[in-house]
Design a protein around this motif. Structure first.
Motif, short mmCIF file in Angstrom:
data_model
loop_
_atom_site.label_atom_id
_atom_site.label_comp_id
_atom_site.label_asym_id
_atom_site.label_seq_id
_atom_site.Cartn_x
_atom_site.Cartn_y
_atom_site.Cartn_z
N ALA A 113 2.99 1.41 3.31
CA ALA A 113 3.70 2.80 3.06
C ALA A 113 2.92 3.76 2.90
O ALA A 113 3.17 4.93 2.29
CB ALA A 113 4.75 2.48 1.79
N ALA A 114 1.60 3.75 3.07
CA ALA A 114 0.59 4.61 3.07
C ALA A 114 0.38 5.47 4.06
O ALA A 114 0.54 4.93 5.21
CB ALA A 114 -0.85 3.85 2.65
N GLY A 115 -0.18 6.75 4.15
CA GLY A 115 -0.28 7.55 5.24
C GLY A 115 -0.21 8.88 4.86
O GLY A 115 0.05 9.44 3.79
N VAL A 116 -0.77 9.83 5.65
CA VAL A 116 -0.83 11.01 5.53
C VAL A 116 0.26 12.04 6.44
O VAL A 116 0.50 11.75 7.51
CB VAL A 116 -2.17 11.88 6.13
N TYR A 141 0.85 -1.02 -0.15
CA TYR A 141 0.07 -0.14 -0.15
C TYR A 141 0.85 1.22 0.01
O TYR A 141 1.88 1.22 0.59
CB TYR A 141 -0.80 0.18 1.10
N GLY A 142 0.51 2.30 -0.71
CA GLY A 142 1.17 3.49 -0.83
C GLY A 142 1.80 3.68 -2.14
O GLY A 142 2.96 4.15 -2.38
N ARG A 143 1.15 3.15 -3.20
CA ARG A 143 1.74 3.20 -4.44
C ARG A 143 2.17 4.68 -5.06
O ARG A 143 3.37 4.63 -5.74
CB ARG A 143 0.68 2.57 -5.65
N THR A 144 1.39 5.57 -4.79
CA THR A 144 1.74 7.05 -5.18
C THR A 144 2.77 7.74 -4.31
O THR A 144 3.32 8.75 -4.48
CB THR A 144 0.67 7.79 -5.21
N GLY A 145 3.11 6.89 -3.19
CA GLY A 145 4.25 7.44 -2.35
C GLY A 145 5.48 7.25 -2.55
O GLY A 145 5.87 6.41 -3.43
N TRP A 146 6.41 7.97 -1.77
CA TRP A 146 7.84 7.91 -2.02
C TRP A 146 8.42 6.45 -1.72
O TRP A 146 8.87 5.81 -2.67
CB TRP A 146 8.55 8.91 -1.40
N ASP A 165 7.78 -11.14 -6.69
CA ASP A 165 6.30 -10.98 -7.06
C ASP A 165 5.41 -9.98 -6.03
O ASP A 165 5.60 -10.26 -4.96
CB ASP A 165 5.66 -12.31 -7.31
N TYR A 166 4.99 -8.95 -6.71
CA TYR A 166 4.22 -8.01 -5.93
C TYR A 166 3.00 -7.35 -6.68
O TYR A 166 2.92 -7.38 -7.94
CB TYR A 166 5.14 -6.89 -5.36
N GLU A 167 2.39 -6.68 -5.91
CA GLU A 167 1.01 -5.93 -6.46
C GLU A 167 0.91 -4.82 -5.36
O GLU A 167 1.04 -4.86 -4.28
CB GLU A 167 -0.33 -6.81 -6.67
N TYR A 168 0.45 -3.89 -5.96
CA TYR A 168 -0.11 -2.76 -5.24
C TYR A 168 -1.50 -2.89 -4.77
O TYR A 168 -2.30 -3.26 -5.68
CB TYR A 168 -0.01 -1.18 -6.11
N GLY A 169 -1.78 -2.37 -3.60
CA GLY A 169 -3.21 -2.40 -3.19
C GLY A 169 -4.08 -1.28 -3.73
O GLY A 169 -3.62 -0.07 -3.98
N SER A 170 -5.33 -1.70 -4.26
CA SER A 170 -6.05 -0.60 -4.72
C SER A 170 -7.18 -0.10 -3.64
O SER A 170 -7.89 0.94 -3.97
CB SER A 170 -6.79 -1.05 -6.13
#
Length: 300
Positions: A67-70, A18-23, A38-43
């Motif tokens: 790696a998602a968060g505000v 998680y956190g595809r658009t993050g650094w 093997d990996y995938e990003y959570g949607s």
């Protein structure tokens, strides 16, 4: 210390990130590609339990990385005026993901923060006495840090979670505006305080290895030792731009141009160094992973 369910050698690794658009999330995907993992990003959105359960059902991961968060744009001052949004992601979202992962028997590697401490009487600047994993957070100056301390305390009860306390992250990508070095080279003035920091080029591969080892609990996820703002900027001048200059100001002056106070601390990295003896000190890591690869000046 490990959570027994996953990552055994007879089952190929599959990471859900998680956190595809993050650094950090973006760097993790590149690392997986380079390591053939093997990996995938959570949607799904972290606060939406059904969407997380759907991701896990579709991806069938062995490990989950959050790696998602505000953190706020352009900085954590944003969180001071967006408190509900900050809670929704940093508290409700992170706890929901941890809870879903526990239900599914999955390890969650959670990129958290070490900006929940500040130097105090027992941990003074220059003493080399850092905060340990079991210490209670003592910095609540910013709403961002307050939410992060809350969620860390609650996550202690989840035996499937590996909490990584990241601080002032740095990478070899000096064009990235999230990079601590890039930030301070662009400030009009900087404070000059020794701090623990995280060199992502060295530590993100270690976090993947921690997942493989099924490590859980709280970890100070910084390079051993401290480095000050001026020491970093001196290296920047020596390696990158010999004409670079900067001005310092003190915490009282800094307080006039920021909304929320900032955390300054040293974290004790003994636990991480014991698990990964090859871990470099902060200054060695800065030179090896950041300044040598970007070297532009002849001297140095």
């Amino acid at each position: 210390m490990g959570f027994p369910a996953n990552g055994s050698s007879d089952k190929p690794l599959k990471f859900l990130i998680y956190g595809r658009t993050g650094w950090i999330g973006g760097l993790l995907g590149k690392l997986c590609e380079s390591q053939g993992i093997d990996y995938e990003y959570g949607s799904g959105r972290l606060e939406n339990r059904i969407s997380l359960e759907s991701d896990i059902a579709n991806v069938k991961p062995t490990h989950v990385f959050n790696a998602a968060g505000v953190t706020g744009r352009p900085n954590v001052d944003w969180c001071e005026s967006h408190k509900v949004e900050t809670i929704r992601t940093n508290v409700v979202g992170t706890l929901t993901l941890a809870d879903v992962c526990r239900d599914k028997g999955l390890i969650l590697i959670n990129y958290a923060t070490g900006c929940i401490f500040e130097y105090d009487e027992a941990h003074q600047i220059g003493t080399g006495i850092g905060f340990k994993e079991e210490d209670t957070p003592n910095f609540t100056g910013s709403f961002y840090s307050k939410t992060k301390a809350m969620v860390e305390e609650l996550l202690k009860n989840y035996e499937n979670v590996c909490t990584l306390r990241v601080r002032m992250p740095i990478s070899s990508d000096l064009a990235n505006p999230r990079n601590f070095i890039t930030k301070i080279t662009r400030y009009d003035k900087v404070v000059n305080i020794p701090n623990s920091m995280t060199i992502l080029d060295e530590l993100l591969p270690i976090s993947i290895e921690m997942g493989k080892r099924n490590l859980t609990g709280i970890w100070n996820f910084t390079n051993p030792g401290v480095v000050s703002h001026n020491e970093i900027l001196e290296m920047y001048r020596d390696y990158i731009d010999p004409s670079f200059t900067w001005k310092n100001f003190n915490l009282e002056e800094q307080a006039k141009v920021i909304v929320a106070p900032r955390s300054n601390n040293e974290l004790d990295a003994t636990k991480l160094k014991t698990e990964f003896p090859e871990l470099l000190s902060i200054k060695e890591s800065l030179i090896k992973y950041v300044f040598e690869p970007n070297k532009k000046t002849g001297g140095a």
